[in-house]
Design a protein around this motif. Sequence first.
Motif, short mmCIF file in Angstrom:
data_model
loop_
_atom_site.label_atom_id
_atom_site.label_comp_id
_atom_site.label_asym_id
_atom_site.label_seq_id
_atom_site.Cartn_x
_atom_site.Cartn_y
_atom_site.Cartn_z
N ALA A 71 2.82 -26.54 -97.85
CA ALA A 71 2.84 -26.79 -99.29
C ALA A 71 1.54 -26.27 -99.92
CB ALA A 71 2.97 -28.28 -99.57
N VAL A 72 1.61 -25.98 -101.18
CA VAL A 72 0.40 -25.68 -101.94
C VAL A 72 0.07 -26.92 -102.75
CG1 VAL A 72 -0.65 -24.23 -103.71
CG2 VAL A 72 0.95 -23.23 -102.08
N ALA A 73 -1.10 -27.47 -102.50
CA ALA A 73 -1.52 -28.67 -103.20
C ALA A 73 -2.49 -28.30 -104.32
CB ALA A 73 -2.18 -29.64 -102.23
N CYS A 74 -2.43 -29.06 -105.38
CA CYS A 74 -3.32 -28.83 -106.52
C CYS A 74 -3.83 -30.17 -107.02
CB CYS A 74 -2.55 -28.11 -107.62
SG CYS A 74 -3.57 -27.68 -109.04
N MET A 75 -5.09 -30.19 -107.39
CA MET A 75 -5.68 -31.37 -108.00
C MET A 75 -6.17 -30.95 -109.38
SD MET A 75 -8.62 -33.89 -106.57
CE MET A 75 -7.87 -33.76 -104.97
N ALA A 76 -5.67 -31.63 -110.41
CA ALA A 76 -6.00 -31.23 -111.78
C ALA A 76 -6.08 -32.46 -112.68
CB ALA A 76 -4.96 -30.26 -112.30
N ASN A 77 -6.59 -32.24 -113.88
CA ASN A 77 -6.79 -33.29 -114.87
C ASN A 77 -5.46 -33.64 -115.54
OD1 ASN A 77 -7.61 -34.96 -116.97
ND2 ASN A 77 -9.49 -33.82 -117.30
N GLY A 78 -4.95 -34.83 -115.23
CA GLY A 78 -3.70 -35.29 -115.80
C GLY A 78 -3.79 -35.77 -117.23
N ARG A 79 -5.00 -35.85 -117.77
CA ARG A 79 -5.17 -36.28 -119.16
C ARG A 79 -4.95 -35.14 -120.14
NH1 ARG A 79 -10.95 -38.75 -119.25
NH2 ARG A 79 -11.26 -36.76 -118.22
N VAL A 80 -4.88 -33.91 -119.62
CA VAL A 80 -4.69 -32.73 -120.47
C VAL A 80 -3.19 -32.49 -120.65
CG1 VAL A 80 -5.10 -30.25 -120.66
CG2 VAL A 80 -6.86 -31.73 -119.65
N PRO A 81 -2.70 -32.47 -121.89
CA PRO A 81 -1.28 -32.25 -122.11
C PRO A 81 -0.80 -30.94 -121.48
CG PRO A 81 -2.34 -32.94 -124.15
CD PRO A 81 -3.44 -32.67 -123.15
N GLY A 82 0.36 -30.99 -120.86
CA GLY A 82 0.96 -29.79 -120.29
C GLY A 82 0.46 -29.40 -118.91
N THR A 83 -0.34 -30.25 -118.28
CA THR A 83 -0.91 -29.90 -116.98
C THR A 83 0.16 -29.57 -115.95
OG1 THR A 83 -2.94 -31.17 -117.36
CG2 THR A 83 -2.35 -30.74 -115.07
N LEU A 84 1.14 -30.44 -115.78
CA LEU A 84 2.18 -30.19 -114.77
C LEU A 84 2.96 -28.91 -115.08
CD1 LEU A 84 3.61 -33.73 -113.99
CD2 LEU A 84 2.23 -32.26 -112.52
N HIS A 85 3.28 -28.71 -116.32
CA HIS A 85 4.01 -27.50 -116.71
C HIS A 85 3.20 -26.25 -116.38
CE1 HIS A 85 6.81 -25.06 -119.01
NE2 HIS A 85 5.77 -24.52 -119.61
N ARG A 86 1.93 -26.29 -116.66
CA ARG A 86 1.06 -25.14 -116.39
C ARG A 86 0.93 -24.88 -114.89
NH1 ARG A 86 -4.18 -26.41 -119.65
NH2 ARG A 86 -4.81 -24.38 -118.85
N ILE A 87 0.80 -25.94 -114.10
CA ILE A 87 0.69 -25.78 -112.65
C ILE A 87 2.01 -25.23 -112.11
CG2 ILE A 87 0.48 -27.00 -110.46
CD1 ILE A 87 -1.50 -28.88 -111.92
N ALA A 88 3.13 -25.78 -112.56
CA ALA A 88 4.44 -25.32 -112.09
C ALA A 88 4.68 -23.86 -112.46
CB ALA A 88 5.55 -26.19 -112.66
N GLY A 89 4.08 -23.41 -113.54
CA GLY A 89 4.18 -22.02 -113.96
C GLY A 89 3.19 -21.12 -113.24
N ASP A 90 2.54 -21.65 -112.21
CA ASP A 90 1.59 -20.92 -111.37
C ASP A 90 0.33 -20.47 -112.13
OD1 ASP A 90 1.04 -20.33 -108.74
OD2 ASP A 90 1.69 -18.24 -108.93
N GLU A 91 0.01 -21.19 -113.20
CA GLU A 91 -1.23 -20.91 -113.92
C GLU A 91 -2.40 -21.46 -113.11
OE1 GLU A 91 -3.31 -22.17 -118.14
OE2 GLU A 91 -1.13 -22.08 -118.02
N PRO A 92 -3.45 -20.68 -112.95
CA PRO A 92 -4.60 -21.22 -112.20
C PRO A 92 -5.23 -22.38 -112.97
CG PRO A 92 -5.07 -19.00 -113.05
CD PRO A 92 -3.67 -19.35 -113.43
N LEU A 93 -5.12 -23.55 -112.39
CA LEU A 93 -5.60 -24.75 -113.07
C LEU A 93 -6.04 -25.73 -112.00
CD1 LEU A 93 -5.72 -26.03 -115.95
CD2 LEU A 93 -3.53 -27.09 -115.41
N GLY A 94 -7.14 -26.38 -112.20
CA GLY A 94 -7.62 -27.34 -111.22
C GLY A 94 -8.09 -26.67 -109.95
N THR A 95 -7.99 -27.40 -108.84
CA THR A 95 -8.39 -26.91 -107.52
C THR A 95 -7.14 -26.79 -106.67
OG1 THR A 95 -10.52 -28.04 -107.71
CG2 THR A 95 -9.83 -27.34 -105.51
N ARG A 96 -6.92 -25.62 -106.11
CA ARG A 96 -5.78 -25.40 -105.22
C ARG A 96 -6.23 -25.44 -103.77
NH1 ARG A 96 -0.80 -23.24 -107.65
NH2 ARG A 96 -1.21 -23.27 -109.85
N ILE A 97 -5.40 -26.11 -102.96
CA ILE A 97 -5.68 -26.26 -101.54
C ILE A 97 -4.45 -25.79 -100.79
CG2 ILE A 97 -6.21 -27.90 -99.71
CD1 ILE A 97 -7.45 -29.69 -101.93
#
Length: 80
Positions: A52-78
């Motif tokens: 799996a590709v894991a990501c840790m990002a700021n959930g207080r920012v609107p649209g975070t999950l959508h942006r991550i699911a769209g493969d936008e570089p956001l947060g820290t990817r592991i």
Amino acid sequence: FLTDVDGVLDAEGRLLHTIDAASAAALRTDGTLSGGMIPKVDACFRAAETGAVACMANGRVPGTLHRIAGDEPLGTRIGG
């Protein structure tokens, strides 16, 4: 993981866009990675071990999950 910070931060407070096991171990040793971030990072590495590709990002920012699911570089990817 959604958290209240932008991702894994280095000793100067800068966001690490990716992190590997050696870097995480070094951050843990020097005390930069501590508290509640340790189990989150550990869980991300366990997920990465399964492919799996894991990501840790700021959930207080609107649209975070959508942006991550769209493969936008956001947060820290592991992993992958």
